[in-house]
Design a protein around this motif. Structure first.
Motif, short mmCIF file in Angstrom:
data_model
loop_
_atom_site.label_atom_id
_atom_site.label_comp_id
_atom_site.label_asym_id
_atom_site.label_seq_id
_atom_site.Cartn_x
_atom_site.Cartn_y
_atom_site.Cartn_z
N UNK A 60 0.83 -1.20 0.00
CA UNK A 60 0.00 0.00 0.00
C UNK A 60 0.87 1.26 0.00
N UNK A 61 1.98 1.21 0.73
CA UNK A 61 2.90 2.36 0.73
C UNK A 61 3.46 2.61 -0.66
N UNK A 62 3.86 1.55 -1.34
CA UNK A 62 4.43 1.71 -2.68
C UNK A 62 3.39 2.26 -3.66
N UNK A 63 2.15 1.80 -3.53
CA UNK A 63 1.08 2.32 -4.40
C UNK A 63 0.94 3.83 -4.21
N UNK A 64 0.89 4.27 -2.96
CA UNK A 64 0.71 5.70 -2.69
C UNK A 64 1.93 6.51 -3.11
N UNK A 65 3.12 5.98 -2.84
CA UNK A 65 4.33 6.73 -3.19
C UNK A 65 4.48 6.86 -4.71
N UNK A 66 4.24 5.76 -5.43
CA UNK A 66 4.34 5.79 -6.89
C UNK A 66 3.28 6.72 -7.48
N UNK A 67 2.06 6.69 -6.92
CA UNK A 67 1.02 7.57 -7.43
C UNK A 67 1.37 9.04 -7.20
N UNK A 68 1.92 9.34 -6.04
CA UNK A 68 2.33 10.71 -5.76
C UNK A 68 3.46 11.14 -6.70
N UNK A 69 4.41 10.25 -6.91
CA UNK A 69 5.51 10.55 -7.82
C UNK A 69 4.99 10.78 -9.24
N UNK A 70 4.07 9.92 -9.68
CA UNK A 70 3.49 10.06 -11.01
C UNK A 70 2.69 11.34 -11.16
N UNK A 71 1.96 11.73 -10.11
CA UNK A 71 1.18 12.97 -10.16
C UNK A 71 2.10 14.18 -10.32
N UNK A 72 3.19 14.19 -9.56
CA UNK A 72 4.14 15.29 -9.68
C UNK A 72 4.81 15.31 -11.06
N UNK A 73 5.18 14.12 -11.54
CA UNK A 73 5.83 14.03 -12.84
C UNK A 73 4.88 14.48 -13.95
N UNK A 74 3.61 14.11 -13.84
CA UNK A 74 2.62 14.50 -14.84
C UNK A 74 2.48 16.03 -14.88
N UNK A 75 2.43 16.64 -13.71
CA UNK A 75 2.29 18.10 -13.68
C UNK A 75 3.52 18.78 -14.26
N UNK A 76 4.70 18.29 -13.89
CA UNK A 76 5.92 18.89 -14.41
C UNK A 76 6.00 18.75 -15.93
N UNK A 77 5.52 17.61 -16.44
CA UNK A 77 5.51 17.41 -17.89
C UNK A 77 4.57 18.39 -18.57
N UNK A 131 -20.38 27.80 -29.28
CA UNK A 131 -20.45 26.95 -28.10
C UNK A 131 -19.30 27.20 -27.15
N UNK A 132 -19.36 26.52 -26.01
CA UNK A 132 -18.33 26.65 -24.97
C UNK A 132 -17.64 25.31 -24.80
N UNK A 133 -16.33 25.30 -24.89
CA UNK A 133 -15.55 24.09 -24.70
C UNK A 133 -14.79 24.14 -23.38
N UNK A 134 -14.96 23.11 -22.55
CA UNK A 134 -14.26 23.02 -21.27
C UNK A 134 -13.13 22.01 -21.40
N UNK A 135 -11.91 22.44 -21.15
CA UNK A 135 -10.74 21.57 -21.22
C UNK A 135 -10.16 21.43 -19.81
N UNK A 136 -10.27 20.23 -19.25
CA UNK A 136 -9.73 20.00 -17.91
C UNK A 136 -8.24 19.73 -17.99
N UNK A 137 -7.46 20.36 -17.12
CA UNK A 137 -6.03 20.11 -17.03
C UNK A 137 -5.55 20.50 -15.64
#
Length: 682
Positions: free
Chosen positions: A558-575, A600-606
């Motif tokens: 469970x620790x590895x899942x959370x740590x990898x997800x946090x790392x991926x979230x940060x990496x995604x944002x930096x990218x 029309x109105x276009x909503x782009x989530x990021x």
């Protein structure tokens, strides 16, 4: 000048229902110093809107704000209970009902500890004489007083984050007072939210300032703090697995006393059936289930007290001498190593302490404190005293201390209510796990799961279906593979102590950084409780090879899942930051963006809070047309108790006015905001 440095410079705020003349001035400020309109920028194309993010000229205009009340103002928080603590303004009658519900949700875990505490202790340190019973009882009494009462009820509960408890609540609290979050999407304007309520360390308290500066400047300390929080949260999830297994198996194990012909395999199968029923009713919500099982827990605590008083009167009231801590010294002097091993059983009397803190999102602090002090603790003390009194004359029954001490005429009623209490106890840690997962998701440390709010009034009461069935599956595997109460109890102790030590370390940091308590008081707290918990933890670790290693492996996963997800979230944002489109490219494309602009109105989530996301370029190259109005939507977590509705949405223009491109940053206390966004854009 940065790409967004002149997005909306010199923004102003107003009451949207009030019409008045104001000066609007364009300046060359950073976007972080902007008050981004709140709801003052409308989709109206008025001259009150600055021309673009890219304009350099600074001019002052006299403009008039209209009296129109827009949906930005009135619908952002049109969901009851989001913008305040639901428990601040409630009647006395409601407080009584909430206090009653806490029995069914918060105290089930610690309330069922008499079922197995003495049994596990005396299997590790067998009784040789009555003094051993007094020593073990004294250990249990002072563990109950020091950890659940002094540490959690009197101290830890006050470190809640606007009613939310748990390791991530402490982390969120620290993030609000020091910039230690590793998620790189923070804005300086977040600190200007009126509910930020920072207790900024005063210049006189040099210690607090130094700690704050050191935390903010050291990436290593930030990562260490995050790892500590993730480790504690993984132990909370492990508790959500082992608590149902331990509680149900120990309660159903009473059949071995009531029916001689019953076999252990049959006990395991009955326990499996009980666990399936338990997790199946979880979806009905905390309030409904808590109110329904509250009376059952009340009867259970009264039964503990009644049986305890009966045994004290009938057998040996001299066990009251155990309140003298000298018997702990005698116990260790006579049993040495065995007494140290028995600490792994003793700590089971304090299990559920962390659930009291983690379940604060369900109930107010006062109701938890009052219920524990005036009902739960006295009943637990009487229950343990009664068992010890019975064992003074029946040493051979130490392996099943609780059920053996029950009077024969009351055995089956007690067995029934004990099993109901065990099922309720399992819910206590399950609901705590839901709360911690919700908080970790908001901080980008866990995959986003479907969260169901089971109460229309109290937003903290939630149910996570996927997690619920996952915990059931792992609990069933644990019960079927490890049917020994001793081994499961050891696994229970590992998970519980891991969370407790994490809470102690984080709370020490809160005391230094936020509460700004005298250094000697903080040192006394840290030394006493961390030393006590490390002693308990060393005891359970020595028995890890017996089978309790499974829970350690589960916690690591469970620790590895959370740590990898946090790392991926940060990496995604930096990218996304690196790949964002430049303003020069937007100028070259022109206001039509090199394509057809359809109505029309276009909503782009990021995830970006600054710049133009690369996803727009992808759409421009793959789609034959794009909407005439484009809004970049970013949902952003901010570590505050509540974001006022007037400050919840930051709305600004991107590019020149003719481009019709805007950005909306939705700032929330947690990320369960899709419903609110649907209101916002409807």
């Amino acid at each position: 000048m940065s790409e967004e440095s002149s997005e909306i410079n010199g923004g102003f705020s107003m009451d949207s229902s009030e019409s008045r003349w104001v000066f609007h001035e364009d300046e060359d400020d950073d976007v972080s110093d902007i008050e981004e309109y709140h709801a003052d920028l409308r989709f109206r194309g008025r001259n009150t809107v600055p021309d673009s993010e890219d304009e350099d000229n600074a001019e002052q205009k006299l403009i008039r704000t209209g009296p129109r009340i827009d949906s930005f103002d009135v619908e952002a928080l049109d969901v009851p209970g989001v913008h305040r603590n639901d428990y601040e303004d409630i009647s006395v009658g409601k407080k009584i009902v909430l206090a009653f519900q806490t029995l069914g949700v918060v105290f089930g875990d610690v309330g069922t500890s008499p079922l197995y505490t003495f049994s596990v202790m005396f299997r590790k340190a067998p009784i040789n004489e009555n003094e051993d019973i007094l020593g073990a009882l004294s250990l249990v009494l002072y563990t109950l007083i020091l950890i659940p009462l002094v540490k959690y009820v009197l101290v830890v509960l006050w470190a809640n984050d606007n009613g939310e408890g748990g390791t991530f609540a402490l982390y969120s609290l620290i993030c609000r007072h020091a910039k230690v979050s590793l998620l790189p999407n923070q804005l300086a304007s977040d600190a200007r939210i009126s509910s930020f309520r920072l207790k900024v360390p005063s210049p006189e308290l040099e210690r607090s300032l130094k700690i704050k500066e050191r935390l903010e400047s050291s990436l290593t300390l930030k990562k260490t703090l995050l790892i500590l929080v993730l480790a504690g949260t993984s132990m909370v999830i492990a508790n959500g697995v082992v608590t149902p297994a331990m509680s149900v198996l120990s309660s159903v194990g009473g059949l071995n006393i009531g029916i001689d012909a019953i076999k252990q395999d049959q006990v395991v199968m009955i326990s499996v059936a009980c666990l399936i029923v338990l997790f199946s009713v979880q979806k009905y919500g905390t309030s409904k289930v808590g109110l329904a099982v509250g009376p059952a827990l009340f009867i259970w605590f009264c039964s503990l007290a009644g049986i305890g008083i009966y045994n004290l009167v009938k057998y040996d009231s001299s066990v009251l001498r155990a309140f003298n801590p000298i018997h702990i010294y005698y116990f260790f002097k006579r049993n040495s190593t065995k007494a140290w091993y028995s600490l792994g059983g003793c700590l089971l009397c304090a299990t559920g302490s962390e659930a009291m803190f983690a379940d604060l999102c369900y109930f107010p602090v006062r109701s938890v404190q009052l219920t524990f002090v005036f009902l739960v603790l006295p009943c637990l003390l009487l229950g343990y005293l009664g068992q010890a009194a019975y064992l003074m004359e029946n040493h051979a029954d130490a392996g099943h201390a609780f059920y053996s001490s029950v009077p024969s005429g009351a055995f089956w009623p007690t067995f029934l209510i004990a099993n109901i209490a065990a099922l309720i106890a399992s819910r206590a840690m399950t609901t705590a796990t839901f709360s911690c997962i919700k908080q970790s998701t908001a901080l980008g440390c866990f995959p986003r799961l479907k969260i169901i709010h089971t109460s229309r009034k109290f937003m903290g009461q939630i149910y996570i279906p996927v997690l619920n069935w996952f915990l059931l599956a792992v609990s069933l595997v644990l019960v079927c593979s490890i049917s020994s109460i001793d081994e499961i109890g050891n696994a229970y102790g590992i998970a519980e102590m891991g969370v407790m030590m994490t809470t102690t370390v984080l709370l020490t940091l809160v005391m230094l950084l936020i509460w700004q308590i005298h250094i000697m008081i903080v040192l006394c707290f840290a030394v006493v409780f961390l030393g006590l918990e490390l002693t308990f933890f060393s005891s359970v670790l020595c028995s890890v090879a017996d089978g309790s290693w499974i829970i350690l492996v589960f916690s690591v996963i469970m620790f590895l899942i959370m740590y990898v997800w946090n790392y991926g979230s940060n990496l995604k944002y930096e990218t996304e930051v690196k790949q964002k489109l430049s303003m020069d490219l937007m100028r070259e494309l022109g206001s039509n963006l090199g394509t057809i602009r359809a109505p029309g109105i276009g909503l782009l989530y990021n995830e970006l809070v600054k710049g133009i996301p690369a996803i727009l370029g992808h759409f421009l190259t793959t789609l034959p047309a794009i909407h005439s109005m484009i809004i970049f939507v970013s949902i952003k977590y901010v570590p505050v108790p509540v974001v006022p509705q007037s400050e919840r949405f930051l709305f600004r223009r991107v590019c020149l006015k003719s481009y019709h491109i805007f950005r909306c940053i939705a700032r929330f206390r947690n990320q369960n905001v899709l419903l609110l966004l649907s209101y916002y854009f409807s």
